[in-house]
Write an enzyme that holds these catalytic residues in place. Structure first.
Site, PDB file in Angstrom:
ATOM      1  N   CYS A  22      -5.048   8.497   0.552  1.00 18.56           N
ATOM      2  CA  CYS A  22      -4.607   8.873   1.898  1.00 18.56           C
ATOM      3  C   CYS A  22      -5.648   9.704   2.633  1.00 18.56           C
ATOM      4  CB  CYS A  22      -3.285   9.625   1.816  1.00 18.56           C
ATOM      5  SG  CYS A  22      -1.897   8.553   1.375  1.00 18.56           S
ATOM      6  N   ASP A  55       7.228   9.678  12.548  1.00 19.48           N
ATOM      7  CA  ASP A  55       8.058   9.687  11.345  1.00 19.48           C
ATOM      8  C   ASP A  55       7.466   8.753  10.288  1.00 19.48           C
ATOM      9  OD1 ASP A  55      10.245  10.416   9.729  1.00 19.48           O
ATOM     10  OD2 ASP A  55      11.577  10.414  11.453  1.00 19.48           O
ATOM     11  N   ASP A  56       8.090   8.729   9.110  1.00 20.38           N
ATOM     12  CA  ASP A  56       7.507   8.020   7.969  1.00 20.38           C
ATOM     13  C   ASP A  56       7.693   6.514   8.018  1.00 20.38           C
ATOM     14  OD1 ASP A  56       6.563  10.310   6.222  1.00 20.38           O
ATOM     15  OD2 ASP A  56       8.641  10.883   6.576  1.00 20.38           O
ATOM     16  N   ASP A  73       1.762   0.800   4.131  1.00 17.18           N
ATOM     17  CA  ASP A  73       0.746   1.779   3.752  1.00 17.18           C
ATOM     18  C   ASP A  73      -0.251   1.116   2.813  1.00 17.18           C
ATOM     19  OD1 ASP A  73      -0.592   4.271   3.352  1.00 17.18           O
ATOM     20  OD2 ASP A  73       1.327   5.284   3.689  1.00 17.18           O
ATOM     21  N   ASP A  96       7.559   6.199   1.668  1.00 15.24           N
ATOM     22  CA  ASP A  96       8.039   6.305   3.047  1.00 15.24           C
ATOM     23  C   ASP A  96       9.491   5.859   3.186  1.00 15.24           C
ATOM     24  OD1 ASP A  96       5.677   7.339   3.988  1.00 15.24           O
ATOM     25  OD2 ASP A  96       4.872   5.424   4.645  1.00 15.24           O
ATOM     26  N   GLY A 144       3.003 -11.661   0.584  1.00 24.02           N
ATOM     27  CA  GLY A 144       1.958 -10.767   1.059  1.00 24.02           C
ATOM     28  C   GLY A 144       0.855 -11.506   1.770  1.00 24.02           C
TER      29      GLY A 144
END
Length: 354
Positions: A22, A55-56, A73, A96, A144
């Site tokens: 991160c 917010d998350d 993420d 999250d 994905g």
């Protein structure tokens, strides 16, 4: 020592990226400026949480009983072991959903890999690590997208569910709330030590144990009326994410440095100058909104801004709910969970006492 050897045919994962975990996040000040150019969002009655308070995750109400939580993420390697990298990235992405008070139901993998640089076995190891965490969370990776990328990137688009009344926004904290942090801090420091080949086996294991621990208490805490707001502490550090809660809720947050839990060895590394560049960028972005005690030196400031990867939940709860919140954390295996501050109606957005 975790001194993974790099050879021409097997480079260290962390050597292939300019940042890791991160800590790759765009600095909050820069991100705020970029988002300021976004056109005004159209109103959607079913959109319970958008990007208005940083917010998350986004939350969309499906019916009276269900709200869909959606987030994504991804980042570049924070460790050299492919399997561990995949585990950390997946755990971080699912966090999250938990931070909104929800339970994950499904994920999609986001994969960008330098195909001609990394071996197929290493890339497969990353994917296997992510799949293992999703299996632990009881959800499938149902698809994905992948690209051939200059730097290795892995993460998830994750979806979860919660009752609309159990969603915990970062904007709903109340004056008088107590702040509880679920995990110890210092992941950025330990990752910097790893990159310098000075992190021992115990320190590495401590970092992996923390970053691969799913924030499952969030789904339980979301159902408590005494819990008013939850966020997770990630790339902007403890100060940055506390600031988001205080600003969104219109309150002042007070943290006590002496009460903060740290992973073993973090303070010693920081004193030696082992810190990340992201901590400085984080501070530059929030300095005007934070008041630090004169007893806190530059090293302590860097620790407060240390970017966390797959960090802990920061919970704002009523004083009478604190014991139950701590019990939930401890029963879920979060031994470092601790009271770290409180929220007030007046004062600097974030104030840190020694």
């Amino acid at each position: 020592m975790n001194d993974t050897v790099s050879t021409p045919d097997k480079p260290r994962l962390t050597s292939l990226s300019h940042g890791g975990g991160c800590g790759c996040k765009i600095a909050p000040g820069v991100l705020s400026e970029l988002l300021s150019h976004m056109p005004a969002a159209q109103p959607y009655a079913a959109l319970l949480v958008g990007n208005e308070t940083s917010d998350d995750a986004a939350v969309y109400q499906l019916n009276e009983q269900q709200a869909l939580i959606a987030t994504t993420d991804f980042f570049m390697p924070i460790v050299d072991d492919p399997y561990d990298f995949g585990r950390i990235a997946a755990t971080n992405a699912l966090s999250d959903v938990y931070a909104m008070g929800g339970t994950p139901i499904m994920a999609l993998a986001l994969v960008g890999m330098p195909i001609n640089v990394l071996s197929k076995a290493d890339i497969a190891g990353i994917l296997q690590g992510g799949a293992a965490v999703c299996n632990q969370a009881g959800i499938p990776i149902a698809g994905g997208h992948s690209i051939d990328s200059v730097e290795p990137i892995y993460g998830l688009a994750a979806m979860g569910l919660a009752h609309p009344k159990h969603i915990k926004r970062n904007a709903d904290a109340q004056a008088g709330d107590v702040l509880v942090l679920g995990k110890a801090l210092g992941v950025g420091i330990l990752s910097a030590a790893l990159k310098k080949n000075i992190l021992g086996d115990d320190g590495y294991r401590s970092m992996i144990d923390s970053t691969t621990q799913l924030n499952t208490p969030g789904a339980i805490l979301g159902k408590l009326s005494g819990v008013h707001a939850i966020t997770d502490v990630t790339g902007f550090g403890l100060l940055g994410h506390t600031l988001e809660v205080a600003r969104a809720s219109g309150l002042s947050a007070r943290l006590r440095y002496s009460d903060l839990p740290w992973l073993e060895g973090v303070s010693e590394f920081a004193v030696q100058g082992v810190i990340t560049g992201a901590s400085g960028r984080n501070w530059d972005s929030i300095a005007e909104s934070v008041s630090l005690s004169s007893q806190l030196n530059e090293t302590m400031r860097a620790l407060l801004c240390d970017p966390q990867t797959s960090g802990g939940l920061l919970v704002a709860c009523a004083p009478e709910a604190v014991a139950e919140v701590l019990n939930i954390f401890h029963s879920e295996g979060f031994g470092h969970a601790a009271i770290v501050g409180e929220l007030h109606s007046e004062g600097p957005l974030v104030q840190v006492e020694a």
